[in-house]
Design an enzyme around this catalytic site. Structure first.
Site, PDB file in Angstrom:
ATOM      1  N   ASP A   1      -2.005  10.505  -2.977  1.00  0.00           N
ATOM      2  CA  ASP A   1      -2.476   9.538  -3.960  1.00  0.00           C
ATOM      3  C   ASP A   1      -2.413  10.199  -5.962  1.00  0.00           C
ATOM      4  O   ASP A   1      -1.938   9.367  -6.290  1.00  0.00           O
ATOM      5  CB  ASP A   1      -3.439   8.740  -3.962  1.00  0.00           C
ATOM      6  CG  ASP A   1      -2.979   8.588  -2.726  1.00  0.00           C
ATOM      7  OD1 ASP A   1      -2.774   7.979  -1.756  1.00  0.00           O
ATOM      8  OD2 ASP A   1      -2.762   6.852  -2.683  1.00  0.00           O
TER       9      ASP A   1
ATOM     10  N   ARG B   1       0.658  -0.786  -0.302  1.00  0.00           N
ATOM     11  CA  ARG B   1      -0.117  -0.193   0.243  1.00  0.00           C
ATOM     12  C   ARG B   1       0.753   1.264  -0.219  1.00  0.00           C
ATOM     13  O   ARG B   1       2.015   1.097   0.458  1.00  0.00           O
ATOM     14  CB  ARG B   1      -0.739  -0.177   1.669  1.00  0.00           C
ATOM     15  CG  ARG B   1      -1.922  -0.635   1.406  1.00  0.00           C
ATOM     16  CD  ARG B   1      -2.830  -0.335   2.288  1.00  0.00           C
ATOM     17  NE  ARG B   1      -1.999  -2.107   3.709  1.00  0.00           N
ATOM     18  CZ  ARG B   1      -2.945  -1.805   4.196  1.00  0.00           C
ATOM     19  NH1 ARG B   1      -3.162  -1.155   5.197  1.00  0.00           N
ATOM     20  NH2 ARG B   1      -2.405  -2.695   5.020  1.00  0.00           N
ATOM     21  N   GLY B   2      -0.090   2.325  -0.584  1.00  0.00           N
ATOM     22  CA  GLY B   2       0.506   3.817  -0.514  1.00  0.00           C
ATOM     23  C   GLY B   2       1.195   3.750  -1.653  1.00  0.00           C
ATOM     24  O   GLY B   2       1.357   2.889  -2.742  1.00  0.00           O
TER      25      GLY B   2
ATOM     26  N   ARG C   1      -5.975  -0.843  -9.034  1.00  0.00           N
ATOM     27  CA  ARG C   1      -6.730  -0.252  -8.008  1.00  0.00           C
ATOM     28  C   ARG C   1      -6.481   1.667  -8.426  1.00  0.00           C
ATOM     29  O   ARG C   1      -5.511   1.815  -9.075  1.00  0.00           O
ATOM     30  CB  ARG C   1      -5.541   0.067  -6.633  1.00  0.00           C
ATOM     31  CG  ARG C   1      -6.229  -0.650  -5.531  1.00  0.00           C
ATOM     32  CD  ARG C   1      -5.395  -0.343  -4.478  1.00  0.00           C
ATOM     33  NE  ARG C   1      -6.060   0.570  -3.604  1.00  0.00           N
ATOM     34  CZ  ARG C   1      -5.450   1.579  -1.811  1.00  0.00           C
ATOM     35  NH1 ARG C   1      -4.563   1.032  -1.469  1.00  0.00           N
ATOM     36  NH2 ARG C   1      -6.524   2.177  -1.340  1.00  0.00           N
TER      37      ARG C   1
ATOM     38  N   LYS D   1      -5.376   9.925   1.407  1.00  0.00           N
ATOM     39  CA  LYS D   1      -5.465   8.863   2.813  1.00  0.00           C
ATOM     40  C   LYS D   1      -7.614   9.809   2.706  1.00  0.00           C
ATOM     41  O   LYS D   1      -7.216  10.899   3.293  1.00  0.00           O
ATOM     42  CB  LYS D   1      -5.082   8.681   3.426  1.00  0.00           C
ATOM     43  CG  LYS D   1      -6.171   7.770   4.346  1.00  0.00           C
ATOM     44  CD  LYS D   1      -7.240   6.156   3.203  1.00  0.00           C
ATOM     45  CE  LYS D   1      -5.686   5.399   3.073  1.00  0.00           C
ATOM     46  NZ  LYS D   1      -6.676   4.647   2.223  1.00  0.00           N
TER      47      LYS D   1
END
Ligand code: MRU
Length: 340
Positions: free
Chosen positions: A232, A41-42, A81, A243
């Site tokens: 992101d 993630r990230g 994603r 987030k």
């Protein structure tokens, strides 16, 4: 993450901090699944692992259909994603290399080299951003340590190593300018408690974990001077997707006269989108809010709204830090001066 030529090793972020378990992934589909299932993630880490996924696709491809198979793998990884643009940025870089290859053997070598380069460049960008941010903040600190608040995880786990916002925190700590980091726990996936608090504790950096709802009280008490977060996707006008909860923090920060910094490599900048309204925001299943690890926390079947990112308007930001430089009070002109 660790690249082993025939495989990619990923530390399973879902099991931290209780368990440090490494998964060995041997194909692009496995990497896509790890991205989808939140093993890795990230934004930068997603892009880097996808690049390694493309390299693995070449290695596993048929000798005659290798080009087509690698393209299929790129499509599969792109569907994993939607929000972090680093994924699409890295896949585009890999596609450009693929176009130059004339044999599967060449593709195996060239794509692996490119993935390693993307990984190394991200780490280098983190170090540069930490230096730039330290210079910028040191001016206002007058040698006095201060506290900051962060959201989600932006550390070594979320990047090629070191971290974006958390890289700045590390550098402040090294410079003796950090009093304490308040880490939002970051519902519903708890990146703050499970990952950020773990990374900072490992490095003996003073961290206090707080429920997301405590951020207003922390600011009202005058505890923090800066909120520092990652991103992101950053659009041409300086709007920032990050987030879920980041937007609320920026509103709070403005009200309390706390400064707001976004730290992200240029691979997070998407100049093709005019503003944040065009960013695809991932929504995940309601069970992620209704339950924690199978333990029911809400009436079964209750309706849930679970967007995992939000967009902070550029007008609420004091500065965006990238490895190419800083954009203060970001807007279209400021972004264009760094990113054409
Ligand atoms: O859903 P996640 O855990 O992938 O979301 C991560 C974040 O939102 C981070 O803040 C962002 O990617 C910046 S990482 C340097």
């Amino acid at each position: 993450m660790r690249w082993q030529e025939h495989s990619l090793e990923l530390l399973d972020q879902r099991l931290l901090p209780a368990e440090e378990h490494w998964l060995t992934i041997e194909g692009a589909s496995g990497v896509a699944q790890c991205i989808r299932d939140m093993v890795v993630r990230g934004a930068p880490a997603i892009g880097i692992s996808a690049a390694y996924g493309v390299a693995l696709a070449a290695r596993g491809a048929d000798d005659r259909r290798w080009r087509e198979e690698v393209h299929d793998a790129i499509d599969e990884l792109a569907a994993s994603r939607p929000t972090a643009v680093n994924l699409f940025w890295a896949l585009e870089k890999m596609k450009q290399v693929l176009e130059t290859c004339n044999s599967r053997d060449e593709a195996i070598q060239q794509l692996a080299d490119k993935a390693v380069a993307i990984h190394q460049e991200d780490l280098a960008a983190n170090l540069t951003m930490a230096d730039l941010a330290l210079d910028f903040m040191a001016d206002t600190a007058a040698g006095q340590p201060f506290s900051v608040l962060t959201h989600c995880n932006t550390g070594a786990l979320a990047t090629g190593g070191y971290g974006t916002a958390l890289g700045v925190v590390r550098r402040l700590h090294e410079a003796g300018l950090l009093k304490r980091v308040f880490a939002d726990e970051t519902r519903p996936w708890l990146q703050g408690s499970r990952l950020t608090a773990w990374e900072l504790s490992q490095d003996d950096i003073p961290v206090t974990l707080n429920a997301d709802g405590a951020a207003a009280a922390i600011m009202a008490a005058g505890e923090v001077r800066w909120v520092i977060v990652g991103a992101d996707r950053i659009t041409a006008n300086g709007d920032v997707a990050n987030k879920i909860g980041t937007y609320g923090l920026a509103v709070l920060a403005r009200h309390h006269n706390v400064r707001f910094m976004v730290v992200a490599p240029s691979s997070t900048v998407d100049m093709s989108l005019e503003s944040g309204g065009s960013i695809p925001i991932e929504e995940r299943e309601g069970t992620e809010v209704r339950e924690i690890r199978g333990i029911q926390l809400a009436p079964s079947g209750v309706a849930v709204f679970n967007p995992v990112f939000d967009v902070t308007p550029a007008s609420l930001l004091d500065v965006i830090v990238t490895e190419k430089g800083l954009v203060e009070s970001p807007d279209l002109a400021g972004m264009r001066s760094l990113f054409r």
